[in-house]
Design a protein around this motif. Structure first.
Motif, mmCIF file in Angstrom:
data_model
loop_
_atom_site.group_PDB
_atom_site.id
_atom_site.type_symbol
_atom_site.label_atom_id
_atom_site.label_comp_id
_atom_site.label_asym_id
_atom_site.label_seq_id
_atom_site.Cartn_x
_atom_site.Cartn_y
_atom_site.Cartn_z
ATOM 1 N N LYS A 23 0.832 -1.210 0.000
ATOM 2 C CA LYS A 23 0.000 0.000 0.000
ATOM 3 C C LYS A 23 0.864 1.256 0.000
ATOM 4 O O LYS A 23 0.590 2.217 -0.710
ATOM 5 N N ILE A 24 1.925 1.237 0.790
ATOM 6 C CA ILE A 24 2.808 2.413 0.848
ATOM 7 C C ILE A 24 3.538 2.595 -0.472
ATOM 8 O O ILE A 24 3.700 3.717 -0.957
ATOM 9 N N SER A 25 3.981 1.487 -1.081
ATOM 10 C CA SER A 25 4.751 1.598 -2.318
ATOM 11 C C SER A 25 3.902 2.083 -3.488
ATOM 12 O O SER A 25 4.442 2.493 -4.510
ATOM 13 N N PRO A 28 1.283 8.062 -4.295
ATOM 14 C CA PRO A 28 1.804 8.975 -5.319
ATOM 15 C C PRO A 28 3.209 9.484 -5.016
ATOM 16 O O PRO A 28 4.017 9.652 -5.930
ATOM 17 N N ALA A 29 3.523 9.717 -3.763
ATOM 18 C CA ALA A 29 4.852 10.226 -3.417
ATOM 19 C C ALA A 29 5.934 9.204 -3.755
ATOM 20 O O ALA A 29 6.981 9.551 -4.309
ATOM 21 N N VAL A 30 5.686 7.949 -3.446
ATOM 22 C CA VAL A 30 6.671 6.909 -3.728
ATOM 23 C C VAL A 30 6.774 6.693 -5.232
ATOM 24 O O VAL A 30 7.873 6.547 -5.771
ATOM 25 N N THR A 31 5.657 6.689 -5.920
ATOM 26 C CA THR A 31 5.666 6.523 -7.368
ATOM 27 C C THR A 31 6.432 7.663 -8.031
ATOM 28 O O THR A 31 7.260 7.433 -8.913
ATOM 29 N N TRP A 32 6.172 8.898 -7.600
ATOM 30 C CA TRP A 32 6.881 10.061 -8.150
ATOM 31 C C TRP A 32 8.374 9.955 -7.870
ATOM 32 O O TRP A 32 9.198 10.243 -8.745
#
Length: 95
Positions: A23-25, A28-32
């Motif tokens: 869920k964390i991965s 949007p922040a992690v994806t960006w």
């Protein structure tokens, strides 16, 4: 927990719901951050490749043009020193 039957008589547990790490991965922040890191690595790779090419050009130009000039200037200096030494031995005033 439900099980899914597979051929061969082995039962495997059903796929559990997404873990907290998954869920964390997907935030949007992690994806960006992943996309930015990937783009940065591509740019750095291209920069290193072009820097290497430029260093090769500068190095070969130095070897081809500057090193012979330095050698010739050293020979000229040695010749001048030899002439000065001969002139002092023969007693004639240096030019």
């Amino acid at each position: 927990m439900a099980t899914v039957a597979r051929r061969g008589g082995i039962s495997l547990p059903a796929k559990p719901s997404d873990s907290w790490l998954t869920k964390i991965s997907r935030t949007p922040a992690v994806t960006w951050t992943k996309e930015t890191a990937s783009s940065t690595s591509v740019v750095v790779g291209k920069l290193l490749k072009s820097t290497g090419k430029a260093a090769w050009i500068v190095g070969t130009t130095f070897v081809v043009l500057v090193v012979p000039l330095i050698i010739e200037m050293d020979r000229e200096q040695q010749l001048n020193d030899l002439e000065l030494q001969q002139a002092s031995i023969l007693g004639t005033p240096p030019n």
